[in-house]
Design a protein around this motif. Structure first.
Motif, PDB file in Angstrom:
ATOM      1  N   ILE A 106       0.872  -1.167   0.000  1.00 22.48           N
ATOM      2  CA  ILE A 106       0.000   0.000   0.000  1.00 22.48           C
ATOM      3  C   ILE A 106       0.913   1.221   0.000  1.00 22.48           C
ATOM      4  O   ILE A 106       1.735   1.399   0.908  1.00 22.48           O
ATOM      5  N   LEU A 107       0.788   2.058  -1.016  1.00 25.08           N
ATOM      6  CA  LEU A 107       1.638   3.247  -1.139  1.00 25.08           C
ATOM      7  C   LEU A 107       0.853   4.469  -0.701  1.00 25.08           C
ATOM      8  O   LEU A 107      -0.247   4.730  -1.204  1.00 25.08           O
ATOM      9  N   VAL A 108       1.417   5.221   0.244  1.00 23.13           N
ATOM     10  CA  VAL A 108       0.731   6.385   0.812  1.00 23.13           C
ATOM     11  C   VAL A 108       1.660   7.595   0.780  1.00 23.13           C
ATOM     12  O   VAL A 108       2.888   7.465   0.721  1.00 23.13           O
ATOM     13  N   GLY A 109       1.066   8.770   0.847  1.00 25.28           N
ATOM     14  CA  GLY A 109       1.847   9.983   1.019  1.00 25.28           C
ATOM     15  C   GLY A 109       2.299  10.116   2.467  1.00 25.28           C
ATOM     16  O   GLY A 109       1.716   9.526   3.380  1.00 25.28           O
ATOM     17  N   VAL A 132       5.851   4.613   2.193  1.00 24.63           N
ATOM     18  CA  VAL A 132       5.662   6.042   1.998  1.00 24.63           C
ATOM     19  C   VAL A 132       6.271   6.484   0.665  1.00 24.63           C
ATOM     20  O   VAL A 132       7.444   6.204   0.384  1.00 24.63           O
ATOM     21  N   ILE A 133       5.496   7.181  -0.135  1.00 25.39           N
ATOM     22  CA  ILE A 133       5.974   7.760  -1.392  1.00 25.39           C
ATOM     23  C   ILE A 133       6.840   8.977  -1.051  1.00 25.39           C
ATOM     24  O   ILE A 133       6.425   9.843  -0.275  1.00 25.39           O
ATOM     25  N   PRO A 134       8.043   9.092  -1.595  1.00 31.97           N
ATOM     26  CA  PRO A 134       8.886  10.247  -1.284  1.00 31.97           C
ATOM     27  C   PRO A 134       8.248  11.569  -1.718  1.00 31.97           C
ATOM     28  O   PRO A 134       7.404  11.611  -2.625  1.00 31.97           O
ATOM     29  N   CYS A 135       8.672  12.641  -1.055  1.00 29.06           N
ATOM     30  CA  CYS A 135       8.208  13.984  -1.388  1.00 29.06           C
ATOM     31  C   CYS A 135       9.158  14.654  -2.366  1.00 29.06           C
ATOM     32  O   CYS A 135      10.330  14.287  -2.474  1.00 29.06           O
ATOM     33  N   ALA A 148       8.404   5.214  -9.860  1.00 32.39           N
ATOM     34  CA  ALA A 148       9.541   4.319  -9.665  1.00 32.39           C
ATOM     35  C   ALA A 148       9.251   3.210  -8.653  1.00 32.39           C
ATOM     36  O   ALA A 148       9.984   2.214  -8.598  1.00 32.39           O
ATOM     37  N   MET A 149       8.212   3.361  -7.853  1.00 28.47           N
ATOM     38  CA  MET A 149       7.888   2.366  -6.829  1.00 28.47           C
ATOM     39  C   MET A 149       6.935   1.285  -7.328  1.00 28.47           C
ATOM     40  O   MET A 149       6.732   0.280  -6.648  1.00 28.47           O
TER      41      MET A 149
END
Length: 393
Positions: A106-109, A132-135, A148-149
């Motif tokens: 699960i990819l989240v901000g 966590v998706i990078p900022c 990229a994820m």
């Protein structure tokens, strides 16, 4: 919006007439008198005719609310469900995605709402991972980093669009484009967006979107919206069912083929009548005009706060919403909120639990929060700023 239009909004809002200065619209805004009337009228109808007997009229009011919500979100009315809270709506949709398998991602901000993260623990216990998706350089969720994820184990991308702890507006549309390109379910938490900024679920490419009624929509507490993209509905199997969401037929119990599969037979028609009126009001006002007013007012407040020694702003992103996170040197955010409340000035205050990943990443233990509505005027702003200057001294 003209000064006359702003004054008309205030004249139709009992809270404004009471002398309160309300800058806590991200927590819960002030309802209009017409919204209160809609609630009371349905309650009176139920008291006069009988609660069940008044149900037919109540059902018509609920469908009016559903159509108004669809108009606001650019969605068919059949894709809208109502719930008792935004967190409940999101959790129901999330649980309906299951069952979860080990290794699923699960990819989240970084700015994810704490309540959503709590719901994800069910998937984590089953072996899924929350990542966590990078900022980017502004502190917003980065679509390029998300790209990229992506791999075959990603089962969900979830984004809190306008986080509770500041003025960031995440790139929801760009994130949605990545999700749609890879065929990955995409949930948007729009709790602070709906009623504040224009929301077009078609442009967002989202499969699920939720928002509370009590915030910028100025609806009653105990109401929320859940949008489910019609073509995605088949992928959601709600755990909670009753005779409304899964009516009986000759073949047994079948889930409804629209978003009402997330509703139950027992709802408050009175509260949804109030929400329907609030939705109709924002549609008549025009969300683009409301957003422009909020943007201008919050920009003025931000600039004034920068001139007060001891105040630090905690904005992220290139453009900002009407949520203004700040701290005043020497003051605990919650005590500051309490002291302003004694002066009949309402603001918000958030701890780490609201947005734990971002608060911890930025080393913030708490923030005070000003949040703006179209009806906030020059007088409100001056009262707030004067009080902050006094407390600083």
């Amino acid at each position: 919006m003209s000064p006359l239009e702003v004054q008309q909004l205030r004249d139709n809002t009992p809270g404004c007439l009471s002398g309160i200065v309300h800058f806590n619209h991200a927590g819960a805004s002030l309802p209009s008198q017409a919204t209160l009337d809609a609630i009371i009228e349905q309650l009176q109808r139920e008291a006069r005719d009988g609660p069940m007997e008044a149900g037919e009229h109540g059902a018509a009011l609920i469908e009016q609310a559903r159509r108004a919500a669809g108009q606001l979100l650019n969605a068919p009315a059949s894709s809208i469900a109502f719930a008792s809270s935004g967190s409940t709506a999101w959790s129901m949709a999330f649980q309906a995605l299951g069952p979860w398998q080990p290794g699923e991602r699960i990819l989240v901000g970084r700015h994810e709402w704490g309540g959503n993260l709590a719901s994800m623990e069910l998937a984590v216990h089953a072996g899924a991972r929350v990542e966590v998706i990078p900022c980017d350089e502004t502190g917003a969720v980065c679509p390029v980093a998300l790209e990229a994820m992506i791999d075959t184990n990603v089962k969900l991308i979830d984004l809190t669009w306008l986080p509770a702890n500041g003025g960031l507006i995440n790139p929801a549309q760009a994130i949605g484009a990545v999700a749609r390109r890879h065929g990955i379910p995409y949930f948007v938490d729009a709790g602070q967006a709906v009623g504040q900024v224009p929301v077009d679920v078609q442009a967002l490419h989202c499969d699920v979107l939720k928002s509370a009624g009590r915030k910028h929509l100025r609806g009653p507490r105990g109401t929320a919206l859940l949008y489910v993209r019609p073509a995605f509905l088949q992928h959601l199997n709600p755990a909670q069912r009753d005779v409304f969401s899964a009516p009986w037929n000759a073949n047994g119990y079948d889930l409804r083929n629209d978003a009402r599969r997330f509703e139950t037979s027992e709802v408050s028609a009175a509260l949804l009548a109030g929400l329907g009126n609030a939705l109709q009001e924002i549609n008549r006002l025009g969300i683009e005009r409301a957003w422009e007013r909020v943007r201008q007012t919050s920009a003025r407040i931000r600039e004034a706060l920068r001139q007060i020694p001891g105040i630090s702003l905690h904005d992220l992103g290139a453009t900002h919403s009407g949520l203004i996170a700040f701290n005043l040197a020497g003051w605990d955010a919650f005590e500051l909120k309490r002291r302003l409340g004694l002066k009949r000035i309402n603001i918000g205050a958030n701890g780490v639990a609201y947005t734990p990943l971002d608060m911890q990443a930025r080393g913030l233990s708490s923030i005070a929060r000003i949040s703006v509505s179209p009806f906030n005027n020059d007088h409100d702003i001056e009262v707030l700023l004067t009080a902050l200057r006094e407390l600083r001294d």
